[in-house]
Design an enzyme around this catalytic site. Structure first.
Site, PDB file in Angstrom:
ATOM      1  N   ASP A  64      59.628 123.758 171.641  1.00 35.53           N
ATOM      2  CA  ASP A  64      60.447 122.698 171.328  1.00 35.53           C
ATOM      3  C   ASP A  64      59.947 122.005 169.866  1.00 35.53           C
ATOM      4  OD1 ASP A  64      62.136 122.939 173.439  1.00 35.53           O
ATOM      5  OD2 ASP A  64      61.046 121.588 174.546  1.00 35.53           O
ATOM      6  N   ASP A  70      57.468 111.323 170.537  1.00 40.77           N
ATOM      7  CA  ASP A  70      56.832 112.099 171.633  1.00 40.77           C
ATOM      8  C   ASP A  70      55.153 111.751 171.706  1.00 40.77           C
ATOM      9  OD1 ASP A  70      59.466 113.475 170.780  1.00 40.77           O
ATOM     10  OD2 ASP A  70      58.903 115.135 172.500  1.00 40.77           O
ATOM     11  N   GLU A  93      53.933 117.519 179.787  1.00 41.73           N
ATOM     12  CA  GLU A  93      54.775 118.266 179.325  1.00 41.73           C
ATOM     13  C   GLU A  93      54.475 118.806 177.714  1.00 41.73           C
ATOM     14  OE1 GLU A  93      59.182 117.618 180.156  1.00 41.73           O
ATOM     15  OE2 GLU A  93      59.383 118.220 177.916  1.00 41.73           O
ATOM     16  N   GLU A  94      54.050 117.913 177.129  1.00 40.55           N
ATOM     17  CA  GLU A  94      53.556 118.074 175.789  1.00 40.55           C
ATOM     18  C   GLU A  94      52.147 118.514 175.434  1.00 40.55           C
ATOM     19  OE1 GLU A  94      55.465 117.695 173.427  1.00 40.55           O
ATOM     20  OE2 GLU A  94      57.118 116.766 174.459  1.00 40.55           O
ATOM     21  N   ASP A 115      56.052 113.575 181.836  1.00 37.11           N
ATOM     22  CA  ASP A 115      56.729 113.859 180.559  1.00 37.11           C
ATOM     23  C   ASP A 115      56.790 112.428 179.820  1.00 37.11           C
ATOM     24  OD1 ASP A 115      58.754 114.535 178.815  1.00 37.11           O
ATOM     25  OD2 ASP A 115      60.181 114.978 180.058  1.00 37.11           O
ATOM     26  N   LEU A 117      58.071 111.539 176.871  1.00 38.65           N
ATOM     27  CA  LEU A 117      59.170 111.252 176.151  1.00 38.65           C
ATOM     28  C   LEU A 117      60.487 112.361 176.506  1.00 38.65           C
ATOM     29  CD1 LEU A 117      61.004 110.067 173.753  1.00 38.65           C
ATOM     30  CD2 LEU A 117      59.193 108.639 174.550  1.00 38.65           C
ATOM     31  N   ASP A 118      61.135 112.050 177.518  1.00 38.64           N
ATOM     32  CA  ASP A 118      62.326 113.063 177.898  1.00 38.64           C
ATOM     33  C   ASP A 118      63.645 112.811 177.123  1.00 38.64           C
ATOM     34  OD1 ASP A 118      63.517 114.844 179.807  1.00 38.64           O
ATOM     35  OD2 ASP A 118      64.529 113.205 180.622  1.00 38.64           O
ATOM     36  N   GLU A 276      59.208 117.008 185.767  1.00 38.31           N
ATOM     37  CA  GLU A 276      60.550 116.377 185.895  1.00 38.31           C
ATOM     38  C   GLU A 276      61.273 116.498 187.094  1.00 38.31           C
ATOM     39  OE1 GLU A 276      61.855 117.433 181.293  1.00 38.31           O
ATOM     40  OE2 GLU A 276      61.870 119.013 182.568  1.00 38.31           O
TER      41      GLU A 276
HETATM   42  P1  AHM Z   1      62.650 117.046 177.031  1.00 41.30           P
HETATM   43  O1  AHM Z   1      63.249 116.488 175.941  1.00 41.30           O
HETATM   44  O2  AHM Z   1      61.414 116.767 177.686  1.00 41.30           O
HETATM   45  O3  AHM Z   1      62.471 118.678 176.343  1.00 41.30           O
HETATM   46  O4  AHM Z   1      63.761 117.358 178.322  1.00 41.30           O
HETATM   47  C1  AHM Z   1      64.545 118.429 178.476  1.00 41.30           C
HETATM   48  C2  AHM Z   1      65.998 117.861 178.517  1.00 41.30           C
HETATM   49  C3  AHM Z   1      66.399 117.174 179.578  1.00 41.30           C
HETATM   50  O5  AHM Z   1      66.132 115.775 179.468  1.00 41.30           O
HETATM   51  C4  AHM Z   1      67.799 117.405 179.920  1.00 41.30           C
HETATM   52  O6  AHM Z   1      68.183 117.395 181.241  1.00 41.30           O
HETATM   53  C5  AHM Z   1      68.019 118.919 179.222  1.00 41.30           C
HETATM   54  O7  AHM Z   1      66.824 119.083 178.588  1.00 41.30           O
HETATM   55  C6  AHM Z   1      69.076 119.163 178.619  1.00 41.30           C
HETATM   56  O8  AHM Z   1      69.176 120.439 178.201  1.00 41.30           O
HETATM   57  P2  AHM Z   1      70.321 121.076 177.677  1.00 41.30           P
HETATM   58  O9  AHM Z   1      70.335 120.577 176.269  1.00 41.30           O
HETATM   59  O10 AHM Z   1      70.022 122.532 177.904  1.00 41.30           O
HETATM   60  O11 AHM Z   1      71.616 120.766 178.301  1.00 41.30           O
HETATM   61 MG    MG Z   2      61.753 116.119 179.611  1.00 45.07          MG
END
Ligand code: AHM
Ligand code: MG
Length: 331
Positions: A64, A70, A93-94, A115, A117-118, A276
């Site tokens: 990502d 983040d 996560e980062e 995580d 910044l989700d 998560e």
């Molecule tokens: P992230 O921003 O920490 O990478 O989280 C992943 C996010 C979640 O918050 C959310 O539920 C999901 O990805 C949405 O995914 P998608 O865009 O495939 O529906």
């Molecule tokens: Mg997340």
């Protein structure tokens, strides 16, 4: 007692008193975390005003794009929590690898998984984002935390929760005695108890899933979602669809209003077990709800690697059980 007068600090101390053997380290580490999230909340609020929106031009371990917020959130949490001798290590996560506590600081007996910044893809469009955290006790000998300390099943979590940076900032947490929500009063800089002992409704009328993936769903998920769209007023159908795309926001709505959130195995699992799924599953179960991969309880999944991904289906108990029945039938 007027709940508005209970600050999060007071509440954490009261929760600790339920464990007379507690040393105070757990309480202190939650305080450190609260300081970090207040700083993140401040930065999120000013995001349109200062040069912090947008990407920093590299990718994280999941491929990502890493956003500036983040990175800011990552740094505030690690800085605030590494100094006071409560943690033996962290994992985020980062970051690809386990985060050790710098040698100049004392080590503690807890592990923080987070995580920072989700919902990163929602930062630039002013939609709610969040922070998620999970706390484990150290299980290996010695001072330094190891991978095994991080790879414990969710049933072993000592505490878990999330912060939602939404129309207001809320912190929701559990240490195994129910789920409690606090709203940040920006005028005094304190989180005040606003949602004591949150209980998820046993059944809802909202489903939450990325419908864009419908072509790739497994037959159980596809038939369940089809079922939710059929008209049957006696069972609240058709359900309404709500999908923010920030896990914290979708789970928070599900916790308060009931219903079901699904990120199934197909086309492929996206959400991370340690940062998560496990913390959200603990919160939802503590509020009386249910969280599953579709095949097994999330909290009983044995982690094998830091960035393991799992299917995540959670929400009101009746809704999640209905999903499981559809999936079971199609197996
Ligand atoms: P992230 O921003 O920490 O990478 O989280 C992943 C996010 C979640 O918050 C959310 O539920 C999901 O990805 C949405 O995914 P998608 O865009 O495939 O529906
Ligand atoms: Mg997340």
């Amino acid at each position: 007692m007027d709940g508005k007068l209970v600050t999060i600090q007071t509440h954490i101390v009261q929760q600790q008193q339920l464990h007379p053997e507690a040393s105070g380290h757990f309480t202190a580490l939650l305080w450190d975390l609260v300081l970090a999230v207040k700083m993140i909340a401040r930065e999120v609020r000013r995001a349109g005003l200062i040069d912090i929106l947008g990407a920093i031009g590299r990718e994280n371990v999941h491929g990502d794009e890493v956003k500036k917020l983040d990175e800011y959130a990552q740094e505030r949490i690690t800085e605030s929590l590494c100094q006071n001798g409560h943690l033996c290590c962290m994992a985020s996560e980062e970051r690809a690898e386990l985060i050790p506590i710098p040698t100049r600081y004392r080590k503690g007996k807890y592990v923080l998984l987070f995580d920072p910044l989700d919902g990163s893809s929602n930062i630039d469009v002013n939609i709610s984002i969040g922070t998620i955290f999970s706390i484990h006790r150290k299980i290996t000998p010695g001072d330094d935390g190891r991978l095994e300390d991080c790879l414990q099943p969710g049933t072993k979590q000592a505490g878990a929760g999330y912060v939602i940076y939404g129309s207001s900032v809320m912190l929701v947490y559990t240490v195994g005695h129910g789920v409690h929500g606090f709203t940040l009063d920006p005028t005094v800089g304190e989180f005040l108890l606003s949602h004591p002992d949150i209980k998820i409704p046993p059944k809802g009328r909202i489903y939450s899933i990325n419908e864009g993936n419908a072509q790739a769903w497994d037959p159980g998920t596809a038939e369940y979602v089809h079922h939710l769209k059929q008209r049957d007023p006696a069972t609240n159908r058709p359900y309404s669809l709500r999908y923010v795309g920030t896990l914290v926001a979708d789970v928070h709505r599900t916790l308060i209003n009931g219903g079901i959130f699904m990120y199934p195995a197909s086309p492929k699992p996206k959400l991370r077990l340690l940062y998560e799924a496990n913390p959200m599953a603990m919160v939802v179960e503590q509020a009386g709800g249910r969280a599953t991969t579709g095949r097994e309880r999330i909290l009983e999944v044995q982690p094998t690697e830091l960035h393991q991904k799992v299917p995540l289906i959670l929400g009101s108990t009746e809704d999640v059980k209905a999903y499981e029945e559809f999936v079971q039938r199609k197996r």
